[in-house]
Design an enzyme around this catalytic site. Structure first.
Site, PDB file in Angstrom:
ATOM      1  N   LYS A 126     -14.379   8.553  -3.590  1.00 57.88           N
ATOM      2  CA  LYS A 126     -15.610   8.952  -2.842  1.00 57.88           C
ATOM      3  C   LYS A 126     -16.215  10.328  -3.346  1.00 57.88           C
ATOM      4  O   LYS A 126     -17.491  10.496  -3.570  1.00 57.88           O
ATOM      5  CB  LYS A 126     -15.535   9.081  -1.078  1.00 57.88           C
ATOM      6  CG  LYS A 126     -15.069   7.669  -0.496  1.00 57.88           C
ATOM      7  CD  LYS A 126     -14.308   7.680   0.889  1.00 57.88           C
ATOM      8  CE  LYS A 126     -13.595   6.488   0.924  1.00 57.88           C
ATOM      9  NZ  LYS A 126     -12.788   6.603   2.302  1.00 57.88           N
TER      10      LYS A 126
ATOM     11  N   LYS B  19      -8.025  14.100   4.411  1.00 62.16           N
ATOM     12  CA  LYS B  19      -6.922  12.776   4.705  1.00 62.16           C
ATOM     13  C   LYS B  19      -5.876  12.925   5.605  1.00 62.16           C
ATOM     14  O   LYS B  19      -5.930  14.229   6.432  1.00 62.16           O
ATOM     15  CB  LYS B  19      -6.327  12.767   3.155  1.00 62.16           C
ATOM     16  CG  LYS B  19      -5.595  14.100   2.682  1.00 62.16           C
ATOM     17  CD  LYS B  19      -4.828  13.831   1.257  1.00 62.16           C
ATOM     18  CE  LYS B  19      -5.942  14.090   0.255  1.00 62.16           C
ATOM     19  NZ  LYS B  19      -5.948  12.885  -0.625  1.00 62.16           N
ATOM     20  N   ARG B  20      -5.118  11.901   5.876  1.00 67.70           N
ATOM     21  CA  ARG B  20      -4.146  11.921   7.005  1.00 67.70           C
ATOM     22  C   ARG B  20      -3.224  13.164   6.395  1.00 67.70           C
ATOM     23  O   ARG B  20      -3.095  13.239   5.322  1.00 67.70           O
ATOM     24  CB  ARG B  20      -3.438  10.784   6.979  1.00 67.70           C
ATOM     25  CG  ARG B  20      -4.243   9.558   7.655  1.00 67.70           C
ATOM     26  CD  ARG B  20      -4.564   9.793   9.145  1.00 67.70           C
ATOM     27  NE  ARG B  20      -3.706  10.111  10.085  1.00 67.70           N
ATOM     28  CZ  ARG B  20      -3.096   9.236  10.916  1.00 67.70           C
ATOM     29  NH1 ARG B  20      -3.843   7.940  11.142  1.00 67.70           N
ATOM     30  NH2 ARG B  20      -2.210   9.148  11.585  1.00 67.70           N
TER      31      ARG B  20
ATOM     32  N   HIS C 285       0.917  -1.199  -0.196  1.00 66.74           N
ATOM     33  CA  HIS C 285       0.086  -0.011  -0.024  1.00 66.74           C
ATOM     34  C   HIS C 285       1.030   1.219   0.268  1.00 66.74           C
ATOM     35  O   HIS C 285       0.385   2.234   0.189  1.00 66.74           O
ATOM     36  CB  HIS C 285      -0.714   0.271   1.214  1.00 66.74           C
ATOM     37  CG  HIS C 285      -1.946  -1.003   1.025  1.00 66.74           C
ATOM     38  ND1 HIS C 285      -3.306  -0.777   0.542  1.00 66.74           N
ATOM     39  CD2 HIS C 285      -1.926  -2.205   1.597  1.00 66.74           C
ATOM     40  CE1 HIS C 285      -3.945  -1.721   0.780  1.00 66.74           C
ATOM     41  NE2 HIS C 285      -3.288  -2.836   1.233  1.00 66.74           N
TER      42      HIS C 285
ATOM     43  N   THR D   4      -8.288   6.894  -1.970  1.00 63.20           N
ATOM     44  CA  THR D   4      -9.520   6.264  -2.083  1.00 63.20           C
ATOM     45  C   THR D   4     -10.610   7.524  -1.713  1.00 63.20           C
ATOM     46  O   THR D   4     -11.814   7.265  -2.189  1.00 63.20           O
ATOM     47  CB  THR D   4      -9.973   5.123  -1.426  1.00 63.20           C
ATOM     48  OG1 THR D   4      -9.402   5.624   0.274  1.00 63.20           O
ATOM     49  CG2 THR D   4      -9.226   3.994  -1.631  1.00 63.20           C
TER      50      THR D   4
ATOM     51  N   LYS E 240       1.364  14.309   1.028  1.00 62.25           N
ATOM     52  CA  LYS E 240       0.227  14.515   0.386  1.00 62.25           C
ATOM     53  C   LYS E 240       0.113  16.195   0.238  1.00 62.25           C
ATOM     54  O   LYS E 240      -1.387  16.499  -0.451  1.00 62.25           O
ATOM     55  CB  LYS E 240      -1.268  14.184   1.383  1.00 62.25           C
ATOM     56  CG  LYS E 240      -1.179  12.569   1.746  1.00 62.25           C
ATOM     57  CD  LYS E 240      -2.051  12.182   2.735  1.00 62.25           C
ATOM     58  CE  LYS E 240      -2.200  10.775   2.925  1.00 62.25           C
ATOM     59  NZ  LYS E 240      -2.743   9.999   1.787  1.00 62.25           N
TER      60      LYS E 240
HETATM   61  C1  JNB Z   1      -2.013   3.397   4.031  1.00 61.30           C
HETATM   62  C2  JNB Z   1      -0.741   3.034   4.798  1.00 61.30           C
HETATM   63  C3  JNB Z   1       0.056   2.290   4.709  1.00 61.30           C
HETATM   64  C4  JNB Z   1       1.140   1.706   5.392  1.00 61.30           C
HETATM   65  C5  JNB Z   1       0.987   1.810   6.843  1.00 61.30           C
HETATM   66  C6  JNB Z   1      -0.230   2.271   7.314  1.00 61.30           C
HETATM   67  N1  JNB Z   1      -1.677   3.340   2.697  1.00 61.30           N
HETATM   68  C7  JNB Z   1      -0.901   2.826   6.527  1.00 61.30           C
HETATM   69  C8  JNB Z   1      -2.550   3.935   1.945  1.00 61.30           C
HETATM   70  C9  JNB Z   1      -1.934   4.471   0.856  1.00 61.30           C
HETATM   71  C10 JNB Z   1      -3.380   5.233  -0.082  1.00 61.30           C
HETATM   72  C11 JNB Z   1      -4.126   3.976  -0.475  1.00 61.30           C
HETATM   73  C12 JNB Z   1      -4.678   3.217   0.715  1.00 61.30           C
HETATM   74  C13 JNB Z   1      -5.414   1.969   0.349  1.00 61.30           C
HETATM   75  O1  JNB Z   1      -4.549   1.271  -0.502  1.00 61.30           O
HETATM   76  O2  JNB Z   1      -3.099   3.752   4.711  1.00 61.30           O
HETATM   77  O3  JNB Z   1      -3.456   2.832   1.391  1.00 61.30           O
HETATM   78  O4  JNB Z   1      -5.286   4.494  -1.380  1.00 61.30           O
HETATM   79  O5  JNB Z   1      -2.677   5.847  -1.414  1.00 61.30           O
HETATM   80  O6  JNB Z   1      -1.363   5.569   1.259  1.00 61.30           O
HETATM   81  C14 JNB Z   1       1.988   1.240   7.890  1.00 61.30           C
HETATM   82  C15 JNB Z   1       1.826   1.222   9.263  1.00 61.30           C
HETATM   83  C16 JNB Z   1       2.710   1.035  10.055  1.00 61.30           C
HETATM   84  C17 JNB Z   1       3.918   0.595   9.544  1.00 61.30           C
HETATM   85  C18 JNB Z   1       4.194   0.389   8.279  1.00 61.30           C
HETATM   86  C19 JNB Z   1       2.887   0.750   7.188  1.00 61.30           C
END
Ligand code: JNB
Length: 833
Positions: A677, A565-566, A372, A673, A571
């Site tokens: 929406k 978004k976060r 992701h 995503t 971003k």
């Molecule tokens: C995440 C995400 C990725 C790694 C960790 C936590 N990624 C969260 C998001 C992308 C978006 C995409 C969505 C769904 O696929 O939320 O995934 O639309 O672009 O940023 C993570 C947490 C802890 C350790 C390592 C990784």
């Protein structure tokens, strides 16, 4: 014995469907409120929510049971979605929609309230996720049920979900989210399926009575995993799948040693240690935290889920695993549950006594991994030292997997030592560590990215060596969102208009939404007028929420410009702020000819330890303060930082948005995503050529999208000679904005607090190259503003965005997963007469 007590012999026809007519619902509501909860109509309204949930939960029980009976039939191939996060949000309204009893329920509740909405709002969000990755898991569960696929979700029942964000003096404060305080009517505790999970201890190698090598993992500290099942209803199809969430608790034997030694309180205190494992969701989005407790969570989930699956397998198939890979597939949501690769090997080799080779065959035919993010700081690495202490047997297994794997690499590229080092699952160095993504790739038969560009970049960059070795493993599955929650539930007015116009098939199959295309042309003036009226009503609903949360009045005639978004540097919320400052400075200079009034909303949580992200929130708040309180500005521009952005706020925000901000540095947002929406709800995107934006642009065409900024290859090329100061010198609009920011105009009483932010924009090493896109962003914003002034044309763009969103349904995404990875048959469901 009464044979009905034995669940295995329970016939589907044994359980009756409960009636869903308004009268029966009303009676059941009264009965449940009084005789189950012991409360009366004048009670705290939360109990009305709880009562109604219990009444509706009873209405999913029959289908839930029947679906379960189908899943566990011998020979049914099943998939398991393993995820540390499921960002579900609220459930009650979603079940009413899926069961098709919204109107009946509203009628049944007439004597209690004529605004069912107010009751639905009392449900706390199940915030068991950070952002995109967690919400995707929840949308996937919805689509799997709606497509009748036998998929079970496995996750963690965090006592505390995503923190609540409070904004005080423009700064983020975090409050714990004790979402289970009042219980949760949507979960069903199943102590009968408790599993025991080992930690620590050491391994013991010996020879069994058949002369075979055998390894035992002994003297471990164990905890119990208790499953809580959450029903996931399909849309209008009698399917109810299961999301099984694990809670950690102490074993019954937890206190024996200490108890006998007479230290009872110390013994009981150990119970706490066990329960800490599932106490809290780590609030890090796309960045690794490296904490021991986090690895405990990961192993706890993987081990409990695999044991649960073997418990079911052994019951039906006995101890014969020759068909195991043919009937089970695990989809790992990022590397978080990847320890499952080693755990599956441990179970098959140490417990089920299969040979290493057979076990490896099974493992590499059942595991699939989704990546992701490309951000290097999000790639999980666990110190070997930590593994030694916590999971000693798994470390041995990983070493063996790595040795076999590196042998294959050496055969393919003899003598290429640097390649071996690059590809090794074990990273050498002063802190030896396990690279979880590599373990996931080596252990899986499928590796996918989440949008076309992202999947391409995985192959050419991040996992290039692995792609060379196994090109066939790599594939793309472009994300989606569920149209049930994100249109039918969130936007009832639009839903009614669409269904009245083109029929309601689109809710179960979003490809039908393309029939709206015909209504975007000149001849459908009446429809366009309705479309506009609904957008205005949704904007009013959002404006009311903004006023309540931020105390700022949004006028619905302005363009609602939204970025939620976060908060993360990649971003580029900062780019948005630079545009706001640009507009503000134009107003101050009287440059408001051909102006479009704007209301800008920015929202999102910052990881508690991410200082830069927290500064960005402070900057947005401070700029908002200056803008909103400047009498020269008036209605021309309003800005808010919207606090505690979460699933249930997006349900109000997306339908009320005109312009969707998707402005990440190209190549950094894996998919996005939120962009989908907004599109579904008729917002037009202003965005970079990144993630799924590219596919959205493809679907709507350049005339219905405001594209700007460098492409991914241009970003990478520019890195070598990026010169932000030259950009400032050559772009007067940027010079003015930076000048205003640096003058301290927005932080008069706190001089210097934004120095780090400003420096991050001006350094030639800025990885996000925010200033490089400033000019083209401002130009695109001006085009959007001009387009908005032609309301007739804007409405047509809005309709086209919705009409072309069919591809972005998770039903399509899940069909792709199923056709190319899972290969499940939809289950037959008994429809009641
Ligand atoms: C995440 C995400 C990725 C790694 C960790 C936590 N990624 C969260 C998001 C992308 C978006 C995409 C969505 C769904 O696929 O939320 O995934 O639309 O672009 O940023 C993570 C947490 C802890 C350790 C390592 C990784």
């Amino acid at each position: 014995m009464n044979k009905k007590i034995n669940t295995d012999q329970c016939n589907p026809s044994d359980i009756r469907e409960l009636p869903v007519d308004p009268d029966s619902l009303e009676k059941d509501f009264d009965h449940t409120l009084i005789y189950h909860l012991g409360r009366f109509l004048g009670c705290n309204p939360y109990y009305l929510y709880e009562t109604l949930s219990l009444v509706i939960r009873k209405r999913v029980m029959t289908d839930w049971r029947n679906t379960w009976l189908q899943h566990k039939k011998k020979g049914v191939r099943r998939a398991y979605y393993m995820s540390l996060e499921f960002l579900i949000g609220r459930s009650l309204g979603n079940h009413l929609l899926n069961l098709g009893i919204q109107e009946e329920t509203a009628e049944a509740m007439q004597s209690v309230t004529n605004e069912l909405e107010r009751i639905l709002e009392l449900e706390p969000d199940a915030g068991l996720g950070n952002g995109g990755l967690g919400r995707l898991a929840a949308c996937f569960m919805d689509s799997c049920a709606s497509l009748k696929l036998p998929v079970t979700g496995y996750g963690i029942r965090y006592e505390y979900g995503m923190f609540r964000q409070i904004i005080e003096d423009g700064r983020q404060l975090e409050e714990p989210d004790h979402w289970l305080r009042n219980g949760n009517p949507w979960e069903l505790e199943r102590p009968e399926y408790i599993q025991q999970i080992q930690f620590g201890g050491h391994t013991f190698h010996d020879i069994d009575h058949n002369g075979q090598q055998r390894v035992r993992w002994i003297e471990t500290d164990d905890v119990l995993a208790v499953p809580y099942d959450v029903p996931v209803s399909g849309y209008n199809n009698n399917v109810v799948n299961t999301l099984r969430l694990w809670k950690a608790t102490a074993t019954d034997l937890f206190n024996l040693a200490e108890f006998n030694a007479g230290s009872y309180p110390e013994a009981v205190a150990q119970k706490n240690d066990a329960e800490h494992i599932t106490m809290v969701l780590y609030p890090n989005d796309a960045s690794e935290c490296g904490k021991e407790l986090r690895l405990r969570q990961q192993y706890f989930l993987a081990a409990a889920s695999l044991k649960d699956i073997f418990r079911q397998w052994d019951k039906v198939e006995g101890r014969n695993y020759s068909n195991f890979a043919a009937q089970n597939v695990f989809q790992m949501n990022d590397t978080h549950p990847t320890i499952a690769v080693a755990e599956l090997m441990r179970i098959l080799v140490d417990e089920k006594r299969l040979s290493w080779d057979k076990a490896w065959q099974i493992t590499t035919r059942t595991m699939a991994y989704t990546n992701h993010t490309l951000l290097p700081e999000a790639l999980e690495r666990w110190p070997v030292r930590l593994f030694e202490r916590l999971l000693p047997r798994h470390l041995e297994i990983i070493y063996r997997i790595n040795a076999d794997f590196l042998h294959q690499v050496a055969m393919r590229w003899p003598g290429d030592v640097s390649r071996m080092q690059r590809m090794s699952i074990i990273e050498e160095g002063d802190q030896k560590s396990v690279r979880m993504a590599y373990l996931a790739i080596v252990g899986s038969f499928s590796v996918n990215g989440v949008a076309a560009l992202h999947s391409a970049l995985i192959k050419s960059g991040l996992f290039h060596d692995f792609h060379q070795m196994w090109p066939g493993k790599f594939n793309n599955k472009t994300n989606g969102v569920t149209p049930r929650r994100w249109i039918a539930h969130a936007n009832p007015l639009l839903t009614e208009l669409i269904s009245r116009t083109i029929g309601s098939e689109w809710i179960a199959d979003l490809s039908h939404i393309k029939a709206l295309n015909g209504y975007a042309s000149k001849k459908s003036a009446k429809f366009q007028q309705h479309w506009h009226q609904i957008k205005q009503q949704n904007k009013q609903r959002l404006a009311d929420l903004v006023e309540q949360e931020c105390g700022v009045k949004f006028s619905i005639d302005a363009m609602f410009d939204v970025q939620v978004k976060r908060i993360h540097e990649y971003k580029r919320q900062l780019l948005n702020v630079l545009h706001i400052i640009h507009l503000y400075s134009r107003i101050k200079h009287g440059d408001t000819h051909n102006w479009t009034n704007r209301c800008v909303l920015i929202g999102g949580k910052a990881a508690p330890g991410y200082v830069m992200a927290k500064n960005i929130i402070k900057l947005i708040s401070d700029v908002a303060n200056v803008v909103n309180n400047d009498p020269d500005v008036g209605d021309l521009l309003k800005v808010v930082f919207f606090p505690n952005y979460c699933v249930s706020s997006m349900e109000i925000i997306a339908p009320g948005t005109d312009l969707s901000e998707q402005i990440s540095t190209a190549g950094k947002e894996a998919s996005g995503t939120g962009n989908m929406k907004f599109m579904m709800n008729g917002a037009v995107t202003i965005g970079t050529y990144d993630g799924a934006n590219i596919e959205i642009l493809d679907a709507v065409g350049e005339e219905n999208f405001f594209l700007f900024g460098l492409r991914e290859n241009e970003v990478e090329e520019l890195r070598y000679h990026y010169n932000p100061q030259a950009l400032i010198d050559n772009e007067p609009r940027l010079a003015v904005v930076m000048g205003l920011l640096e003058s301290g105009h927005f932080n008069t009483y706190e001089p210097g607090i934004f120095n780090d932010l400003i420096a991050s924009l001006k350094t030639p090493h800025d990885p996000w190259m925010t200033l490089a896109d400033f000019g083209s962003y401002i130009d695109a914003q001006e085009m959007a503003a001009a387009a908005f002034r032609d309301q007739g044309h804007w409405i047509q763009m809005s309709i086209r965005n919705t009409a072309r969103s069919g591809f972005f349904s998770t039903d399509r995404t899940i069909s792709d997963y199923n056709n190319e990875i899972w290969k499940l048959e939809p289950i037959e469901v008994q429809t009641p007469e």
